[in-house]
Design a protein around this motif. Structure first.
Motif, PDB file in Angstrom:
ATOM      1  N   TRP A   2       0.570  -1.408  -0.187  1.00 21.05           N
ATOM      2  CA  TRP A   2       0.230   0.120   0.027  1.00 21.05           C
ATOM      3  C   TRP A   2       1.204   1.374  -0.334  1.00 21.05           C
ATOM      4  N   TRP A   4       0.665   5.121   0.265  1.00 24.65           N
ATOM      5  CA  TRP A   4       0.203   6.320   1.064  1.00 24.65           C
ATOM      6  C   TRP A   4       0.285   7.308  -0.587  1.00 24.65           C
ATOM      7  N   VAL A   7      -2.127   6.990  -3.040  1.00 26.44           N
ATOM      8  CA  VAL A   7      -3.341   7.273  -2.661  1.00 26.44           C
ATOM      9  C   VAL A   7      -4.086   8.001  -2.839  1.00 26.44           C
ATOM     10  N   ARG A 184      -1.605  -0.227 -11.098  1.00 23.53           N
ATOM     11  CA  ARG A 184      -2.038  -0.507  -9.835  1.00 23.53           C
ATOM     12  C   ARG A 184      -2.864  -1.132  -9.665  1.00 23.53           C
ATOM     13  N   GLU A 187      -4.865  -0.109  -4.506  1.00 24.51           N
ATOM     14  CA  GLU A 187      -5.170   1.306  -4.000  1.00 24.51           C
ATOM     15  C   GLU A 187      -6.527   2.020  -4.631  1.00 24.51           C
ATOM     16  N   THR A 190      -9.903  -1.143  -4.052  1.00 26.01           N
ATOM     17  CA  THR A 190     -10.006  -0.296  -2.084  1.00 26.01           C
ATOM     18  C   THR A 190     -10.614   1.079  -2.183  1.00 26.01           C
ATOM     19  N   ILE A 191     -10.085   2.072  -2.955  1.00 24.64           N
ATOM     20  CA  ILE A 191     -11.058   3.212  -1.967  1.00 24.64           C
ATOM     21  C   ILE A 191     -12.364   3.035  -2.744  1.00 24.64           C
TER      22      ILE A 191
END
Length: 220
Positions: A2, A4, A7, A184, A187, A190-191
């Motif tokens: 993951w 950030w 993200v 990817r 992320e 999931t978001i």
């Protein structure tokens, strides 16, 4: 792993697709409510042809997948007629038409539950059919099913990802596009899932409060 930093860069891009997603959901919901009421009224028509035709249309649409209906409206209909719609318009109409057939049954059940005396009183007062429906019947039949209508709004919102199949750039389509650029998937998806969960929970909270308000409302 993951990341950030990725993200923080990705989240604003995904959130920019949320207004279009909500617009499609609310647009489809409004259409489903209005058309559902008309279908419920038509199902009680004294004209046997209108009643049977309405029942047939409702049963047919409820028996076919929403995805197939969207493909027909977006890809097949322009080949058969001069009518061509944008992906957004097709999505709203597809969602509205599909769920109108479900809501029509909800409205019909609520109308059937009204005391027969309401119809008899309207007849005794010599009210027109229009005034009978819109001044007597519907104002009593709709409020009890508002919580159910709210639940269908949540269902319609959760169905919006299917609109990516007709190239409408909603939240899932934007996620797919970002994934194809960054390669990817962890992320972005999931978001996206978390966004759907948060919005669905907020809508559910609103529906629960609305239901409580109508439940606690004093009679009369």
């Amino acid at each position: 792993m993951w990341e950030w930093e990725y993200v923080y860069e990705l989240l604003p891009k995904l959130l920019r697709a949320l207004p279009a997603t909500l617009a499609a959901a609310f647009g489809g919901f409004i259409m489903a409510v209005l058309l559902g009421i008309l279908l419920a009224m038509a199902s009680r028509s004294p004209n046997k042809f209108v009643k049977r035709a309405t029942t047939g249309v409702v049963d047919f649409i409820r028996s076919t997948p929403l995805l197939v209906q969207l493909f027909f409206l977006y890809y097949s209909l322009p080949m058969l007629t001069p009518l061509a719609m944008s992906a957004f318009a097709t999505g709203v109409i597809g969602l509205g038409l599909h769920y109108a057939c479900y809501l029509s049954e909800v409205f019909r059940s609520s109308i059937d539950a009204l005391p027969k005396g309401q119809w008899e009183a309207a007849t005794a007062l010599n009210l027109s059919k229009f005034r009978t429906w819109f001044a007597v019947i519907l104002p009593q039949a709709i409020p009890p099913v508002i919580p159910i209508m709210g639940n269908y709004l949540i269902v319609i919102f959760k169905e919006t990802p299917i609109l990516s199949a007709i190239t409408f750039v909603e939240l899932l389509m934007r996620t797919k596009n970002e994934t194809s650029i960054s390669y990817r998937a962890f992320e972005p998806y999931t978001i996206t899932g978390l966004i759907f969960i948060v919005v669905s929970l907020l809508l559910s909270l609103g529906v629960s409060r609305l239901e409580k308000r109508f439940r606690d409302k004093p009679a009369g």
